[in-house]
Design a protein around this motif. Structure first.
Motif, PDB file in Angstrom:
ATOM      1  N   CYS A   1     -14.184   9.900 -29.975  1.00 32.25           N
ATOM      2  CA  CYS A   1     -13.520   9.293 -29.097  1.00 32.25           C
ATOM      3  C   CYS A   1     -12.069   9.482 -29.443  1.00 32.25           C
ATOM      4  N   LEU A   2     -11.796   9.567 -30.713  1.00 25.06           N
ATOM      5  CA  LEU A   2     -10.476   9.830 -31.068  1.00 25.06           C
ATOM      6  C   LEU A   2     -10.192  11.306 -30.954  1.00 25.06           C
ATOM      7  N   ALA A   3     -10.993  12.066 -31.398  1.00 22.89           N
ATOM      8  CA  ALA A   3     -11.093  13.493 -31.516  1.00 22.89           C
ATOM      9  C   ALA A   3     -10.701  13.941 -29.893  1.00 22.89           C
ATOM     10  N   ARG A   4     -11.319  13.444 -29.044  1.00 22.12           N
ATOM     11  CA  ARG A   4     -11.174  13.614 -27.516  1.00 22.12           C
ATOM     12  C   ARG A   4      -9.705  13.247 -27.001  1.00 22.12           C
ATOM     13  N   ALA A   5      -9.172  12.019 -27.686  1.00 17.99           N
ATOM     14  CA  ALA A   5      -7.896  11.757 -27.154  1.00 17.99           C
ATOM     15  C   ALA A   5      -6.758  12.594 -27.887  1.00 17.99           C
ATOM     16  N   LEU A   6      -7.246  13.324 -28.954  1.00 16.16           N
ATOM     17  CA  LEU A   6      -6.152  14.493 -29.318  1.00 16.16           C
ATOM     18  C   LEU A   6      -6.318  15.882 -29.007  1.00 16.16           C
ATOM     19  N   LEU A   7      -7.177  16.142 -27.935  1.00 18.18           N
ATOM     20  CA  LEU A   7      -7.309  17.405 -27.574  1.00 18.18           C
ATOM     21  C   LEU A   7      -6.104  18.198 -27.050  1.00 18.18           C
ATOM     22  N   ASN A   8      -5.177  17.435 -26.143  1.00 16.21           N
ATOM     23  CA  ASN A   8      -4.277  17.934 -25.724  1.00 16.21           C
ATOM     24  C   ASN A   8      -3.058  17.824 -26.489  1.00 16.21           C
ATOM     25  N   ARG A   9      -2.996  17.335 -27.599  1.00 18.62           N
ATOM     26  CA  ARG A   9      -1.950  17.203 -28.457  1.00 18.62           C
ATOM     27  C   ARG A   9      -1.062  16.232 -27.620  1.00 18.62           C
ATOM     28  N   PRO A  10      -1.227  15.153 -27.747  1.00 18.89           N
ATOM     29  CA  PRO A  10      -0.460  13.919 -26.835  1.00 18.89           C
ATOM     30  C   PRO A  10       0.701  13.360 -27.776  1.00 18.89           C
ATOM     31  N   CYS A  11       1.806  12.949 -27.145  1.00 16.72           N
ATOM     32  CA  CYS A  11       2.857  12.443 -27.967  1.00 16.72           C
ATOM     33  C   CYS A  11       2.588  11.265 -28.253  1.00 16.72           C
ATOM     34  N   LEU A  12       1.870  10.361 -27.574  1.00  9.93           N
ATOM     35  CA  LEU A  12       1.585   8.931 -27.827  1.00  9.93           C
ATOM     36  C   LEU A  12       0.066   8.921 -28.143  1.00  9.93           C
TER      37      LEU A  12
END
Ligand SMILES: Nc1ncnc2c1ncn2[C@@H]1O[C@H](COP(=O)(O)OP(=O)(O)OP(=O)(O)O)[C@@H](O)[C@H]1O
Ligand SMILES: [Mg+2]
Length: 313
Positions: free
Chosen positions: A143-154
């Motif tokens: 789930c964390l990997a998914r949240a990182l997909l688009n290189r978010p700044c937060l």
């Protein structure tokens, strides 16, 4: 990076879930958002991510006022919710590629980015596993990997540790600390203070929809420490020691129990060291000389003790 001003939210006709909440998360911080059950953490995080509309208040992201524009939020924020629905009959790779596409990262680029995020969360080798067959800890990392997909700044995580065993929790903390070192700004919530105070650089304590304390952990610890007494134990010349300590202008109060002296001392660390050398130079045998250890934990309980009608600092 993130600033919130005077957020209000009421569900139905009940009391305010958020009651004028302010929050500030600086760039590069690992910010721990802590408060008891029902304090308003999930409500706040859902408003930040745009899943919920506040009744009043304003959210700024990277200096920009954000309205209900989901595009800005989707580009800037990666969210790991408290309950995540998983997709049956999907492999890890299919799952990530599906979400990559939803961020506009298609085909080869989607595959490449999916491998990259799997590496970031230490899930290499699970590409062909079915998502619903992974352990709870692995699903959390996916789930964390998914949240990182688009290189978010937060990165925003709502109670990611619940349901994990202590070792898996520690591993997850380590992962977040590494992401912070790589430059991500991270906001993580928990109702257990000790889980956050070990790893976070800043902390915000929420109670009944209000921020009751926030700041850098080091500063908070220092302010708690300096309100604690110095505990000094001497083996001889107790009276002389007491006289010498009393003559110091930084000493506010003193209490003596046989050869144990508690000293409320407002001086700096250097002045503390000077007091110790004065005692030693006067041939007083000092066997203990230390600030009583805080605790952040007791401050947390004090600030969130609603039975006492507490909540204020
Ligand atoms: N969908 C909803 N409808 C009605 N009331 C709600 C809803 N969601 C939350 N609340 C109420 O709003 C308050 C804040 O809830 P919230 O879920 O934000 O707290 P929390 O800090 O995340 O708690 P927890 O640690 O239990 O996750 C609580 O009193 C809760 O009962
Ligand atoms: Mg919650």
């Amino acid at each position: 990076m993130l600033r919130i001003e005077k957020l209000y939210k009421k569900y139905n006709k009940r009391e305010n879930a958020l009651d004028g909440l302010d929050m500030e998360v600086a760039k590069g911080e690992l910010y721990g958002f802590v408060g008891p059950n029902g304090a308003g953490k999930t409500t706040t995080l859902r408003i930040i991510t745009g899943l919920l509309k506040p009744d009043a208040g304003q959210v700024w992201l990277d200096g920009q006022k954000v309205g209900q524009d989901m595009k800005v939020r989707k580009r800037m924020i990666g969210f790991v919710p408290d309950f995540f629905g998983l997709y049956e009959n999907l492999t890890v790779m299919e799952y990530l590629e599906f979400f990559a596409a939803s961020y506009g990262i298609y085909q080869k680029a989607g595959t490449v980015r999916s491998h990259e995020v799997l590496e970031l969360v230490n899930l290499q080798g699970t590409e062909e596993c079915f998502v619903d067959e992974l352990s709870r800890g692995m699903q959390q990392r996916l789930c964390l990997a998914r949240a990182l997909l688009n290189r978010p700044c937060l990165l925003v995580l709502d109670e990611p540790n619940s349901g994990l065993d202590p070792r898996t929790r520690k591993e997850f903390q380590f992962l977040l600390q590494n992401l912070q070192k790589e430059g991500y700004t991270i906001l993580i919530s928990s109702h257990i203070l000790s889980e956050l105070s070990d790893m976070c650089t800043s902390i915000g304590i929420i109670n009944q929809g209000k921020m009751v304390l926030q700041g850098k952990i080091d500063h908070i610890m220092l302010s708690i420490d300096s309100s604690n007494p110095l505990r000094i134990t001497v083996l001889n010349k107790v009276e002389q020691a007491v006289r010498l300590i009393r003559s110091n202008p930084q000493v506010e109060r003193i209490s003596v129990d046989e050869n144990k002296i508690a000293v409320w001392f407002s001086g700096s660390r250097e002045e503390e060291a000077r007091l110790l050398s004065q005692l030693v130079e006067a041939q007083i045998q000092v066997v203990a000389f230390a600030r009583e250890q805080n605790s952040l934990e007791s401050l947390f309980f004090h600030l969130t003790d609603n039975a006492k009608g507490g909540g204020g600092v």
